[in-house]
Design a protein around this motif. Structure first.
Motif, short mmCIF file in Angstrom:
data_model
loop_
_atom_site.label_atom_id
_atom_site.label_comp_id
_atom_site.label_asym_id
_atom_site.label_seq_id
_atom_site.Cartn_x
_atom_site.Cartn_y
_atom_site.Cartn_z
N SER A 21 -15.96 11.76 32.65
CA SER A 21 -16.65 10.17 33.33
C SER A 21 -17.22 10.45 33.78
O SER A 21 -17.62 11.52 34.88
CB SER A 21 -14.95 10.21 34.23
N ALA A 22 -18.03 9.86 33.64
CA ALA A 22 -19.74 8.67 34.14
C ALA A 22 -19.66 8.93 35.26
O ALA A 22 -18.24 8.46 35.81
CB ALA A 22 -21.22 8.19 33.21
N PRO A 23 -20.57 9.52 36.52
CA PRO A 23 -20.64 8.36 37.88
C PRO A 23 -19.98 6.59 37.19
O PRO A 23 -21.06 6.04 36.55
CB PRO A 23 -21.77 8.68 38.37
N SER A 26 -22.99 4.17 36.80
CA SER A 26 -24.07 4.95 36.21
C SER A 26 -24.60 3.85 35.02
O SER A 26 -25.43 2.86 34.63
CB SER A 26 -23.84 5.42 34.70
N LEU B 56 -20.66 5.54 27.48
CA LEU B 56 -21.11 6.03 28.34
C LEU B 56 -20.44 7.62 28.43
O LEU B 56 -21.17 7.96 28.81
CB LEU B 56 -21.27 5.09 29.45
N ASP B 57 -19.12 7.28 29.08
CA ASP B 57 -18.25 8.41 29.31
C ASP B 57 -18.05 10.06 28.24
O ASP B 57 -18.71 10.79 27.84
CB ASP B 57 -16.75 8.18 29.09
N ARG B 58 -18.55 9.04 27.07
CA ARG B 58 -18.31 10.19 25.94
C ARG B 58 -19.82 11.24 26.16
O ARG B 58 -20.08 11.81 25.60
CB ARG B 58 -18.61 9.85 24.32
N PHE B 60 -21.80 11.35 28.06
CA PHE B 60 -21.78 11.85 29.40
C PHE B 60 -21.20 13.21 29.31
O PHE B 60 -21.24 14.57 29.58
CB PHE B 60 -21.22 10.78 30.98
N ALA B 61 -19.78 13.61 28.42
CA ALA B 61 -19.10 14.55 28.51
C ALA B 61 -19.62 15.55 27.60
O ALA B 61 -19.75 16.69 27.80
CB ALA B 61 -17.95 13.32 27.55
N HIS B 70 -23.96 18.14 36.43
CA HIS B 70 -23.64 16.83 37.09
C HIS B 70 -25.00 15.92 36.67
O HIS B 70 -25.01 15.00 36.51
CB HIS B 70 -23.01 16.56 37.55
N ASP B 74 -25.88 12.70 34.17
CA ASP B 74 -25.79 11.41 34.32
C ASP B 74 -27.49 11.24 33.91
O ASP B 74 -28.08 10.05 33.51
CB ASP B 74 -25.80 11.23 36.01
N THR B 77 -27.70 10.89 30.27
CA THR B 77 -26.90 9.81 29.55
C THR B 77 -27.50 8.59 29.34
O THR B 77 -27.95 7.60 28.97
CB THR B 77 -25.56 9.91 30.40
N GLN B 78 -27.78 8.56 31.59
CA GLN B 78 -29.37 6.91 31.40
C GLN B 78 -30.12 6.64 31.05
O GLN B 78 -30.68 6.02 30.24
CB GLN B 78 -29.18 6.72 32.69
#
Lengths: 386, 211
Positions: A21-23, A26, B56-58, B60-61, B70, B74, B77-78
């Protein structure tokens, strides 16, 4: 095979268990950045392998010339012929061509009529025909790094960025050969040459360097200066030029080490530490910056007075350098990668070329520039035009 | 089962009254994504927000597994999503958004790795290590050992392993993402596993320096 199944199974279980899970912040951050980011026109977004030729543009300076001519001669010459004049001046626009290579290129060098690109993934060096962009030979080094450390004594020199040996690549035979140097620790990526003599930082932590006669194949002197805190990043004017000030109480800046007497050291203060340097004419041109910041300052060092004069400031800390004649080319590799042409006689930027993508290595074949694109398995040839 | 909304071929005058509320057809996830991509490419930031929510979560993973950090994951991903917004008008086929966004992400991960590589490189010299034959009866129970070994791989090796063994992508799909021939992907996977095994073997041998 049983081992492979065990390993892949354990790998998959381990990968599955890593957090996913992204922060929480974000989403808001991205949303804010998206609102501040303008979308690019499709023609600026290239796919791999596609040659990209920037549409001809009239620069601001050319427009100024055009409007001045319009004001002075509009009544007698007429708009049609004026358009012809402006168009003629803008006719040779930069030409940018991308060539696919096998691997992820990083460092670039030019030697013996070939462009050389070091690959970070395959740990190989590709020899590229500059006319066609085709890789004619690929040499496997099997080691990092592939920054293309330096060119001297008719050979390409590559550090390992580790405790491994220096590597000499002979273009006549396309053969890499290990060059062991006594007392060697972690070798710096950059191997600057003055003539046939290289300044090789053989242990950056200890501040140890050697001067290595590449044609004779022998170490001719050795120095141990603290706090060097980095590497000898440039050579010229009978001196090696190193990074200074990351260690004790020394002022930030660079250090000049005399080639004949290594105890003769001059410290030159600069606002930011040096990153790259190259001698042009009667001065050493140095990019200074700090990793991770959005700021770099190009400084001109006068070797007669040992003074550093800030010349231009840029918005990215790392600017690669290449020289064609009296022009210094700086590559800002941050996306979109941009080349700046600096006339070292006037200290002015005379041309800016947006290449697109992210770039890292830079070299020149004497007329054109060659870049490595990050994550794209491409090298890019830039003919700057007029 | 999806309800198909279409005009009924009946005589409306004689049609019996039904107490059924005709529901609109819910678009498939793929269709929804397509619409969002097209809208985003036309400059609609709200549509892109919805894409961010989906991805986003995908992403980031994937970034976290590749970079093993970490904060760097982040950031990557951003950056990938912001660049996606900036360049989405250049995406010719909206149905290829999946491969495209992963390609962007892996490129951004490369950038982070290159920065770190300049400072210090830890690399397993596959050819320089005698791999030996680990005990095949035991699985690798020590996850820390696996993590340390994985961190010693090059970024390119980690990328193919994550895309294949975490996302379950085929060689062809990975080739599409990384823009490599299928054969190169297969070779890279082979050597990545070999390097991982070499790193594990090196860690299990006390006193041996691993560069």
């Amino acid at each position: 095979m049983t081992q492979d199944r065990d390993l892949t199974r354990d790998l998959e279980h381990w990968l599955e268990d890593v957090p996913s899970s992204a922060p929480a912040m974000s989403r808001a951050t991205i949303r804010g950045r998206v609102r501040e980011t303008r979308q690019r026109p499709p023609w600026l977004v290239r796919e791999r392998g596609e040659p990209y030729v920037r549409p001809p543009r009239v620069s601001g300076r050319m427009l100024f010339v055009g409007f001045t001519i319009l004001a002075l001669t509009g009544a007698t010459i007429g708009l049609a012929s004026l358009g012809g004049q402006v168009g003629l001046r803008a006719a040779r626009s930069p030409e940018i061509t991308a060539f696919p290579v096998e691997g992820q290129p990083l460092g670039m060098a030019y030697l013996s009529g070939s462009v050389w690109a070091g690959m970070t993934d395959t740990l190989a060096v590709a020899r590229i025909d500059p006319a066609t962009g085709v890789s004619t030979n690929v040499l496997s080094l099997g080691r990092n790094c592939v920054a293309m450390g330096g060119v001297g004594a008719g050979a390409l020199w590559e550090s390992t960025c580790q405790a491994g040996p220096l590597v000499r690549i002979d273009p006549a035979t396309n053969t890499p050969r290990a060059v062991p140097i006594e007392g060697q620790g972690q070798v710096a990526a950059t191997i600057p040459f003055e003539g046939d003599v290289a300044w090789i930082t053989i242990d950056a932590d200890a501040g140890t360097f050697v001067r290595y006669d590449a044609s004779a194949g022998e170490v001719i002197s050795r120095g141990d200066i603290e706090p060097l805190g980095g590497a000898v990043f440039a050579a010229g004017f009978g001196s090696g030029w190193g990074v200074n000030g990351f260690g004790g109480d020394e002022p930030l800046g660079m250090i000049r080490i005399d080639a004949e007497n290594h105890a003769d050291v001059t410290r030159i203060e600069t606002e930011l530490p040096p990153v790259f340097g190259v001698p042009i004419g009667d001065a050493l041109w140095v990019v200074t910056g700090i990793e991770g910041t959005d700021r770099a300052v190009l400084v001109r060092v006068d070797p007669d007075t040992n003074t550093a004069t800030p010349v231009l400031e840029f918005g990215f800390w790392e600017l690669h350098m290449a020289v064609i004649g009296t022009d210094l080319w700086l590559l800002d590799g941050s996306e979109p990668a941009t080349l700046h042409r600096v006339d070292t006689r006037t200290n002015e930027i005379t041309q800016t070329i947006s290449v697109g993508g992210e770039a890292n290595g830079l070299t020149t074949d004497g007329e054109r520039l060659w870049l490595s694109l990050l994550g794209a398995q491409e090298v890019v040839r830039v003919d700057p035009g007029d | 089962m999806a309800v198909i909304a279409r005009p009924l071929a009946v005589d409306h005058a004689r049609r019996p009254r039904l107490n059924v509320v005709a529901a609109p057809t819910p678009p498939s996830p793929a269709m929804t994504q397509r619409l969002l991509v097209v809208s985003a490419a036309q400059g609609d930031p709200e549509a892109f927000d919805a894409l961010v929510e989906r991805w986003l979560d995908r992403l980031f993973a994937v970034a976290y597994r590749i970079l093993q950090d970490h904060d760097a994951a982040d950031d990557a991903t951003q950056d990938a999503l912001v660049i996606a917004w900036r360049d989405i008008r250049g995406l010719r086929d909206p149905d290829r958004f999946d491969a495209w966004i992963h390609r962007l992400l892996v490129r951004i991960c490369y950038r982070h790795a290159v920065k770190r590589r300049r400072e210090f490189v830890r690399l397993v010299d596959v050819d320089g290590i005698e791999l030996g034959r680990p005990d095949t009866t035991n699985t690798i129970a020590d996850r820390d050992l696996l993590e340390r070994a994985f961190q010693r791989l090059t970024l390119e090796q980690r990328s193919v392993l994550v895309l294949h063994h975490y996302l379950g992508r085929s060689h062809a799909e990975i080739g599409d993402i990384l823009q490599l021939p299928e054969g190169t992907v297969a070779s890279r996977l082979h050597y990545a596993l070999k390097a991982l095994r070499a790193a594990l073997a090196a860690d299990e041998r006390p006193g041996r320096p691993v560069r």
